[in-house]
Each structure stands twice: as structure tokens, then as C-alpha cells.
Write an enzyme that holds these catalytic residues in place. Structure first.
Site, PDB file in Angstrom:
ATOM      1  N   ARG A  83     -11.609  -8.964  -5.247  1.00 25.64           N
ATOM      2  CA  ARG A  83     -11.511  -8.527  -3.404  1.00 25.64           C
ATOM      3  C   ARG A  83     -11.192  -7.243  -3.269  1.00 25.64           C
ATOM      4  NH1 ARG A  83      -6.478  -7.280  -0.582  1.00 25.64           N
ATOM      5  NH2 ARG A  83      -6.303  -8.294   1.097  1.00 25.64           N
ATOM      6  N   ILE A  84     -11.928  -6.974  -2.340  1.00 26.97           N
ATOM      7  CA  ILE A  84     -11.880  -5.541  -1.172  1.00 26.97           C
ATOM      8  C   ILE A  84     -10.903  -6.043  -0.516  1.00 26.97           C
ATOM      9  CG2 ILE A  84     -13.180  -4.109  -0.878  1.00 26.97           C
ATOM     10  CD1 ILE A  84     -14.828  -4.897  -2.889  1.00 26.97           C
ATOM     11  N   GLY A  85     -10.091  -5.483  -0.295  1.00 30.93           N
ATOM     12  CA  GLY A  85      -8.491  -4.868   1.040  1.00 30.93           C
ATOM     13  C   GLY A  85      -8.963  -3.562   2.412  1.00 30.93           C
ATOM     14  N   ASP A  86      -8.336  -3.956   3.345  1.00 29.87           N
ATOM     15  CA  ASP A  86      -8.186  -2.751   4.316  1.00 29.87           C
ATOM     16  C   ASP A  86      -8.391  -1.130   3.509  1.00 29.87           C
ATOM     17  OD1 ASP A  86      -5.288  -1.422   4.807  1.00 29.87           O
ATOM     18  OD2 ASP A  86      -5.463  -3.012   3.959  1.00 29.87           O
ATOM     19  N   THR A 116      -0.519   0.284   6.857  1.00 23.79           N
ATOM     20  CA  THR A 116      -0.353  -1.109   5.417  1.00 23.79           C
ATOM     21  C   THR A 116       0.034  -2.476   5.763  1.00 23.79           C
ATOM     22  OG1 THR A 116       1.213  -1.745   3.833  1.00 23.79           O
ATOM     23  CG2 THR A 116       1.579   0.122   5.823  1.00 23.79           C
ATOM     24  N   GLY A 117      -0.385  -3.351   5.180  1.00 23.34           N
ATOM     25  CA  GLY A 117       0.615  -4.822   5.684  1.00 23.34           C
ATOM     26  C   GLY A 117      -0.895  -6.170   4.801  1.00 23.34           C
ATOM     27  N   LYS A 118      -0.811  -7.398   6.106  1.00 24.70           N
ATOM     28  CA  LYS A 118      -1.905  -8.016   5.248  1.00 24.70           C
ATOM     29  C   LYS A 118      -2.999  -7.333   5.529  1.00 24.70           C
ATOM     30  CE  LYS A 118       2.163 -11.337   6.391  1.00 24.70           C
ATOM     31  NZ  LYS A 118       2.006 -12.573   7.228  1.00 24.70           N
ATOM     32  N   THR A 140       0.756  -1.288  -0.086  1.00 27.06           N
ATOM     33  CA  THR A 140       0.518   0.016  -0.072  1.00 27.06           C
ATOM     34  C   THR A 140       0.559   1.788   0.311  1.00 27.06           C
ATOM     35  OG1 THR A 140      -1.823  -1.754   1.158  1.00 27.06           O
ATOM     36  CG2 THR A 140      -1.851   0.838   1.091  1.00 27.06           C
TER      37      THR A 140
END
Length: 315
Positions: free
Chosen positions: A211-214, A233-235, A183
Site C-alpha cells: 500500500r502507498i499513501g499520500d 499529514t493525516g488520513k 507522518t
């Protein structure tokens, strides 16, 4: 005394300590350029919302970061970009997902905030909204770089969703082992204590289509209020589960913790080790950049003259 402050990141993850110079130096140079850009904008009196958008746009335009031009590829070899932005004083915010042609997703997120009664637009509707408002778009092939084709190939060979930097294995050529990090983001505060946050990403290598992330989830990857502004940022699934960005603000508001204490607690306690980093500023000009991964591309500056550009701990 309140002073301006800015912090930005280019992703957190398992960044090898021996990252080759040809991969490290361009990213450090880009961080320095973006930090200088943001500092100049704050010094000239631009609102933090403008500054956060400006810096994230610049990071989106840099092919070595996983956002905009550098976005990683889905299982089908396509890009699906997402971004969000939030103003701390008003809590107005905007978010977008599933973008395939928009050059600067963060600016489309701001348009959603300012030109619609909504917060979040995605996929075909977001693309149509961009075209209706004259946002710069390009053919989706613009975003598909040889480096990200190689990263997708590596991820498919090992049948995995690739989260962050992955150390090359004997089966994979060295130039394929540098997975794109998660990110980009920026947080800023001016001398009046106004705050803003913005975040943008291409997601994970080999992610499922849709797929949608954070990143576009307000309170997970991005948050700002009257106390602080955070970009994580990250997983990304772990960041959603931990409501990372909002938890920092909540600990300040309800427990009376300082920005540094609140951010450290969230990174240490709310998410698993090796999964998260964040940048944050407070209304009184504090800045912090904790992470529990091997490294995080990061930079910050404050009105009192402090500045930092770093990747790993204590460097």
C-alpha cells in the site's frame, strides 16, 4: 520584507487530550530539538532544501514518530517506509516507497531527485538504488519496535487499519492504545524566498503490504513552488483525494488567496473533518499550521522572533 521561516510536524490525528506525560513530553522535546536544528541551519545560510531534509532525517531517527525508526507495521509485521522532497524554485522532486532497510528515506528521495532522470522509485528497485549509492541501510529488524508490535496486535484484534491515535478500549492494555500518528514533515523558506518541503512516513498500522499513501505523492502530501511549500499529514487516502498540498498552492496562484486563507480553505473544505493537518510557509515568510483533527504535533519559527510548539488547539 521577506524573512526566513520554518514549520514542522510529527503527525495529525485523534490525539487524546489526556495523552500521558511519558508519551507527550518526549515528542514535544523532539519537536523543540528539531525546530532549533532547523532554525540554526537557516540562520547559517543553508538552503531550504538542505534544511527540510535535515529536520526530517532527525524526525525519522526518533522512535516516537511514525517514520524511519518509529515506522508502524504492515499486516505481515514488516515496515514499508516512504518519503518525498521538493524544491520550490525548480520544482525538482524525488519520492520513494516500500523501503525496508533504508535508515533515512527522505535522503534517498533526494538522491532520486538528484541522481536519476525520474521522480519516484519504489520497493526492490528503490532498495537496490540505495545500495548502489552507499546509502546507510540496516537489517529491517532495526525498525521493528516493541511499541509498534503492540500497536499491530491491537489493530489486528479489532480487524482494522489504524489511522492515528486511538483511545484504548477496555479489551486492550493502556500501553497498547497509543497508535502511532501518521507522518513527519518540514517546510522551510530562506530570506531570498527559496522554498522546500519534505515528508516521511511508515504509513498506517496494519496496512496491506504494497500500500502507498499520500506522503510520496507530489501534490498530495508534499508540494513546493515559487509561492509556498506544504507538508500534509493525516488520513492519507483523503489527502490524495483532496490533492491537499497542490490545492493550497493553486488557491494562492489562481485565486490570489494568502497562505493562511488558502491552507484554511483546503483543510476546512477539501477533506473530511478529522482527517488532515498541514504545515506551510510562503515565499514572503508567512507560516501556518491548520488541522481539522483533535491535534497535530507541530512547531514553527520565523525570522521576526515568533515561535510555537503545540499539539492541540490554543495550547
Amino acid at each position: 520584507m521577506v524573512g526566513w521561516a520554518i514549520a514542522l510536524h510529527g503527525g495529525a490525528g485523534d490525539i487524546p487530550i489526556d495523552l500521558p506525560d511519558e508519551r507527550r513530553i518526549p515528542r514535544e522535546t523532539a519537536l523543540r530539538h528539531c525546530l532549533d536544528l532547523g532554525v540554526s541551519a537557516l540562520k547559517s545560510g543553508k538552503p531550504p532544501l538542505d534544511v527540510a531534509e535535515l529536520v526530517v532525517r532527525e524526525l525519522e531517527n526518533h522512535p516516537d514518530f511514525n517514520a524511519g525508526k518509529g515506522s508502524v507495521l504492515t499486516t505481515q509485521g514488516t515496515v514499508e517506509m516512504e518519503a518525498s522532497i521538493m524544491d520550490g524554485k525548480t520544482k525538482r522532486c524525488g519520492a520513494v516507497s516500500g523501503l525496508t532497510t533504508v535508515v533515512n528515506p527522505v535522503s534517498l528521495a533526494r538522491l532520486v531527485m538528484e541522481k536519476t532522470p525520474h521522480i519516484y522509485l519504489a520497493f526492490d528497485a528503490a532498495e537496490a538504488f540505495a545500495r548502489a549509492h552507499g546509502v546507510e541501510t540496516v537489517d529491517s529488524s532495526h525498525f521493528i519496535t516493541p511499541e509498534n508490535i503492540a500497536r499491530l496486535k491491537q489493530a489486528k484484534e479489532f480487524n482494522r487499519v489504524q489511522l492515528d491515535y486511538t483511545v484504548p478500549t477496555p479489551k486492550v492494555p493502556d500501553n497498547c492504545g497509543d497508535s502511532q500518528i501518521g507522518t513527519v514533515g518540514c517546510v522551510a523558506v530562506d530570506s531570498a524566498g527559496n522554498l522546500a518541503s519534505a515528508t516521511s512516513t511508515g504509513g498506517y498500522v496494519n496496512k496491506m503490504v504494497g500500500r502507498i499513501g499520500d506522503t510520496p505523492v507530489i501534490g498530495a502530501g508534499t508540494y513546493a513552488n515559487h509561492l509556498c511549500a506544504i507538508s500534509a499529514t493525516g488520513k492519507e487516502e483523503e489527502i490524495i483525494r483532496g490533492t491537499v498540498a497542490r490545492d493550497v498552492a493553486a488557491l494562492m496562484e489562481y485565486k490570489g488567496l494568502s497562505l493562511t486563507e488558502a491552507a484554511a480553505y483546503v483543510v476546512d473544505q477539501s477533506v473530511p473533518r478529522g482527517s488532515c493537518g498541514l504545515v506551510a510557509v510562503s515565499a514572503n515568510g508567512e507560516v501556518t499550521m491548520p488541522f481539522n483533527t483533535t491535534g497535530m504535533f507541530r512547531a514553527c519559527a520565523t525570522e521576526d522572533g515568533y515561535s510555537e510548539i503545540a499539539i492541540w488547539p490554543n495550547n
